[in-house]
Design a protein around this motif. Structure first.
Motif, PDB file in Angstrom:
ATOM      1  N   ASN A   1       0.873  -1.177   0.000  1.00  0.00           N
ATOM      2  CA  ASN A   1       0.000   0.000   0.000  1.00  0.00           C
ATOM      3  C   ASN A   1       0.907   1.224   0.000  1.00  0.00           C
ATOM      4  O   ASN A   1       1.568   1.540   0.988  1.00  0.00           O
ATOM      5  CB  ASN A   1      -0.894  -0.016   1.257  1.00  0.00           C
ATOM      6  N   GLU A   2       0.953   1.888  -1.161  1.00  0.00           N
ATOM      7  CA  GLU A   2       1.899   2.989  -1.304  1.00  0.00           C
ATOM      8  C   GLU A   2       1.607   4.117  -0.321  1.00  0.00           C
ATOM      9  O   GLU A   2       2.535   4.724   0.238  1.00  0.00           O
ATOM     10  CB  GLU A   2       1.855   3.519  -2.748  1.00  0.00           C
ATOM     11  N   ASP A   3       0.311   4.418  -0.097  1.00  0.00           N
ATOM     12  CA  ASP A   3      -0.021   5.487   0.857  1.00  0.00           C
ATOM     13  C   ASP A   3       0.429   5.122   2.259  1.00  0.00           C
ATOM     14  O   ASP A   3       0.960   5.956   3.003  1.00  0.00           O
ATOM     15  CB  ASP A   3      -1.532   5.743   0.843  1.00  0.00           C
ATOM     16  N   ALA A   4       0.204   3.873   2.657  1.00  0.00           N
ATOM     17  CA  ALA A   4       0.616   3.452   3.992  1.00  0.00           C
ATOM     18  C   ALA A   4       2.130   3.497   4.134  1.00  0.00           C
ATOM     19  O   ALA A   4       2.666   3.928   5.167  1.00  0.00           O
ATOM     20  CB  ALA A   4       0.100   2.040   4.282  1.00  0.00           C
ATOM     21  N   ALA A   5       2.863   3.074   3.085  1.00  0.00           N
ATOM     22  CA  ALA A   5       4.319   3.102   3.160  1.00  0.00           C
ATOM     23  C   ALA A   5       4.821   4.535   3.240  1.00  0.00           C
ATOM     24  O   ALA A   5       5.733   4.859   4.019  1.00  0.00           O
ATOM     25  CB  ALA A   5       4.913   2.387   1.943  1.00  0.00           C
ATOM     26  N   ALA A   6       4.273   5.411   2.412  1.00  0.00           N
ATOM     27  CA  ALA A   6       4.711   6.809   2.437  1.00  0.00           C
ATOM     28  C   ALA A   6       4.421   7.455   3.785  1.00  0.00           C
ATOM     29  O   ALA A   6       5.236   8.218   4.326  1.00  0.00           O
ATOM     30  CB  ALA A   6       4.018   7.579   1.311  1.00  0.00           C
ATOM     31  N   LEU A   7       3.244   7.145   4.362  1.00  0.00           N
ATOM     32  CA  LEU A   7       2.879   7.738   5.647  1.00  0.00           C
ATOM     33  C   LEU A   7       3.816   7.253   6.748  1.00  0.00           C
ATOM     34  O   LEU A   7       4.298   8.023   7.576  1.00  0.00           O
ATOM     35  CB  LEU A   7       1.437   7.372   5.992  1.00  0.00           C
ATOM     36  N   THR A   8       4.116   5.955   6.760  1.00  0.00           N
ATOM     37  CA  THR A   8       5.024   5.412   7.765  1.00  0.00           C
ATOM     38  C   THR A   8       6.417   6.038   7.649  1.00  0.00           C
ATOM     39  O   THR A   8       7.059   6.393   8.638  1.00  0.00           O
ATOM     40  CB  THR A   8       5.114   3.896   7.627  1.00  0.00           C
ATOM     41  N   ALA A   9       6.879   6.178   6.410  1.00  0.00           N
ATOM     42  CA  ALA A   9       8.197   6.784   6.206  1.00  0.00           C
ATOM     43  C   ALA A   9       8.218   8.226   6.692  1.00  0.00           C
ATOM     44  O   ALA A   9       9.194   8.680   7.308  1.00  0.00           O
ATOM     45  CB  ALA A   9       8.576   6.708   4.733  1.00  0.00           C
ATOM     46  N   ALA A  10       7.099   8.955   6.455  1.00  0.00           N
ATOM     47  CA  ALA A  10       7.061  10.353   6.886  1.00  0.00           C
ATOM     48  C   ALA A  10       7.123  10.462   8.403  1.00  0.00           C
ATOM     49  O   ALA A  10       7.794  11.330   8.973  1.00  0.00           O
ATOM     50  CB  ALA A  10       5.793  11.017   6.343  1.00  0.00           C
TER      51      ALA A  10
END
Length: 715
Positions: A622-631
């Motif tokens: 899930n690209e949104d979940a990965a980006a959010l976690t990284a942020a």
């Protein structure tokens, strides 16, 4: 519905019974006449016995009056009036000797003590007064009193007759004559009564003074229990049936109208029905029996002819059942002949009905086959619905986690713009997340996959933590320090959370949570002052997808929360119930769970924050979940890289290996700590201040763990 079969009768017996029934009115009329005559004779006998009892009572009063008159003349003796008791003593002694029924004369003073008795010399030591109650009564009433019959030391029965008087000095005395009941017995034996009759005279205490049967042996004893009960339950006079001491049945009458309180009872063998059948009754019964026998004989002759004709009709009915040709002879009885004609017509209709029945059976078989197909389709639709709910819940949860994480990231960055809007979005996301969780739990319940992890749980701690997680709700808690049960801590917290959410949804402004022990179980009670329920609604609140009327609900839901509560409590071996006194009077939910043993005390594992920045690789499809976690991780000061496939993650790892940490958990940083619940109102003004970065970060991890995508890899 099958008819309930009773006893059957042949036609012959039925005709005989009909003949007997025809004689019943005549027999009943005759029996009623005989009954009236018997009652008349019985009432006449009771009246005659009552008249005799009254006459005997008057005769007994006359005998007692004679004794009282003698005592009155003795009381007027000059020596007694002057108070010269020594001079009066020989007068009393001579008078006692002159009366053959008298055993003696006594004189008592006002203090109830005996002054002298004629059976002993004057001045002899006084003896105790026999029947002191009648002596006191004579002193109080100042009139003659007849005492109770009793037997002296010599075994002779006697009755004290007391006469009060006063001398010229005003000193009261009671002159008493000790009289044998022989005179009363002579009055009784002189009566002309039917054989088997019994006359009984009773004193004021209910003891026998004289009786026509039994002689002296029964004097002083009590009458038969039935006679005593008749006298006790009726008034001054009465009549009824009694049992004599000898065991004979008597029609008795009594009167208690004596001036001295005595009772006279007269009993005689009963007449009428009570006395057994008389000669007239026997002749009447014989006539009824003879008439019945003659009628039965004539009915038997007639029944024999009818039975032969009916046998022919029976044979025709058997032929109709077998489907063969009917052959019915002509009968001179019109009804039987009509039956034969009806059987012939029925045979014709039977053939047509058989054809119609075959067609109906074929239609029924087709309908049953279609019914089975419809049931199978319904079962498949149910399974498809359960699978759809499970897939829908999982698919809805994937986008919810990034949305909630994005809100937390905004709070973590401390962006003051849009605080109010983020609070609104957070509440709606939490509401939608709760609905999705309910859908998933219901799908697990429907498929039988809902399980609980049973271990010792401190239910009191679960209650306090669940209440603290809802700071906006007005909740009062009453719970002991510790109360252990065996269950799943997460599921028990879910149960209480659903009940508290239900109370808030239905307008409660004062919710009370009580936990205690009751009847060897843990009892958890949630009481609110919301809109309440009707009796029919309280019985259905635990059904899945059932909702209260919408005008009563502040926030709509799916109607699954209480159904999940019911199933979780059942899995814990407990029970839950709902009650309300009516609309507007609030609701009460009570849960009972079996008590459990305390858990072994083990200190919680320590949690240590990272002391330095780490290099982190996040892999999530899930690209949104990965980006959010990284942020979030970058906000915490870590060096983060992302990948969206396993191959990409391995490629990133080969070109720049992240810092490794030894752990047996796939996500050690996220699963090592059980974070406290997030603040329900993060915006300024409700919680006091925006959440700290660490608090906002802790909110992100639960959403990530609940994602259906593979767990992010952290090292």
């Amino acid at each position: 519905m099958r008819a309930q079969r009773g006893p059957t009768l042949s036609l012959r017996h039925l005709l005989i019974a009909l003949t007997a029934i025809g004689l019943l009115p005549l027999a009943a009329l005759g029996a009623w006449s005989v009954h009236l005559a018997a009652e008349y004779h019985q009432s006449e006998q009771e009246r005659t016995l009552l008249d005799l009892a009254r006459a005997l009572s008057s005769a007994v009063d006359a005998e007692l009056d004679g004794t009282v008159a003698t005592l009155a003349s003795m009381a007027r003796t000059p020596a007694l009036e002057a108070g010269d008791l020594a001079a009066f003593y020989p007068i009393a002694r001579d008078q006692a000797r002159a009366q053959t029924e008298w055993l003696g004369v006594t004189l008592a003073g006002s203090d109830g003590r005996m002054v002298f008795r004629t059976t002993a010399p004057y001045g002899a030591a006084p003896q105790p007064i026999a029947d002191p109650s009648s002596l006191r009564l004579a002193l109080v009433l100042r009139r003659p009193v007849i005492g109770h019959v009793a037997r002296g030391q010599g075994g002779r029965a006697a009755v004290p007759v007391r006469y009060p008087m006063t001398d010229v000095h005003g000193r009261p005395y009671v002159l008493t004559a000790i009289v044998q009941p022989d005179r009363i017995m002579r009055v009784v034996t002189r009566q002309q009564v039917p054989p088997g009759s019994v006359i009984t005279v009773l004193d004021g205490d209910g003891a026998i003074v004289a009786r026509s049967k039994g002689g002296q042996d029964l004097i002083g004893t009590v009458p038969s229990p039935s006679l005593a009960r008749l006298i006790r339950l009726n008034g001054p006079e009465g009549a009824g049936q009694t049992q004599s001491i000898e065991g004979a049945t008597l029609a008795s009458a009594y009167t208690r109208l004596s001036r001295y309180g005595w009772t006279v009872a007269v009993g005689a063998p009963p007449v009428g029905w009570a006395g057994g059948p008389t000669e007239g009754f026997k002749w009447y019964g014989a006539g009824i029996v003879l008439s019945l026998a003659l009628s039965i004989g004539l009915a038997s002759l007639l029944a024999r002819r009818i039975v032969r004709r009916i046998a022919a009709v029976e044979a025709g009915a058997a032929a109709l059942g077998a489907g063969t040709e009917l052959a019915l002879p002509h009968s001179r009885i019109r009804e039987i002949d009509a039956m034969g004609t009806a059987l012939a017509a029925a045979g014709a209709r039977r053939a047509a009905h058989e054809q119609e029945r075959g067609r109906l059976l074929d239609s029924l078989a087709d309908a049953l086959a279609r019914r089975e197909d419809a049931l199978e389709q319904a079962r498949q639709a149910g399974r498809a619905k359960d699978e759809f709910l499970a897939v829908l819940g999982h698919e809805l949860r994937n986008p919810l986690a990034p949305i909630a994480g994005a809100l937390d990231l905004m709070d973590l960055r401390g962006d003051g713009a849009g605080l109010r809007e983020r609070g609104i979005m957070r509440r709606q996301v939490e509401h939608l997340k709760h609905l999705v969780d309910d859908l998933l739990d219901v799908s697990r319940i429907a498929s039988g996959k809902l399980r609980i992890d049973v271990r010792p749980v401190d239910l009191a701690a679960v209650v306090r933590h669940a209440v603290v997680a809802l700071p906006d709700q007005p909740i009062r808690v009453q719970a002991p320090d510790v109360l252990w049960v065996d269950g799943d801590e997460h599921r028990l917290a879910q149960v209480l959370g659903n009940l508290l959410s239900n109370a808030a949804r239905f307008g409660s402004t004062d919710t009370r949570v009580t936990l205690d022990r009751a009847d060897g179980a843990a009892r958890l009670v949630v009481v609110d002052n919301g809109v309440g329920m009707e009796a029919g609604l309280a019985a259905r609140v635990f059904e899945p997808f059932y909702q209260a009327p919408q005008p009563l609900v502040r926030h709509a839901g799916l109607g699954l929360g209480l159904a999940i509560v019911h199933r979780i409590v059942e899995l814990h071996g407990g029970r839950v119930s709902a009650h309300s006194d009516g609309p507007g009077l609030g609701s009460r939910f009570e849960i009972r769970l079996p008590l459990g043993a305390p858990a072994c005390a083990t200190p919680p594992a320590a949690v240590h924050a990272a002391a330095q920045a780490l290099r982190v690789l996040v892999v999530d499809d899930n690209e949104d979940a990965a980006a959010l976690t990284a942020a979030v991780l970058r906000e915490l000061g870590h060096d983060v890289r992302t990948a969206h496939t396993a191959a990409a993650g391995l490629d990133v790892q080969r070109h720049g290996r992240p810092t490794r940490r030894s752990s047996t958990s796939a996500c050690p940083t996220w699963t090592a700590t059980r974070w406290p619940p997030p603040c329900a109102a993060p915006q300024r003004g409700r919680c006091g201040s925006p959440p700290s970065p660490a608090t906002a970060a802790r909110r992100v991890w639960p959403h990530m763990r609940k994602s259906t995508s593979p767990c992010s890899t952290c090292t």
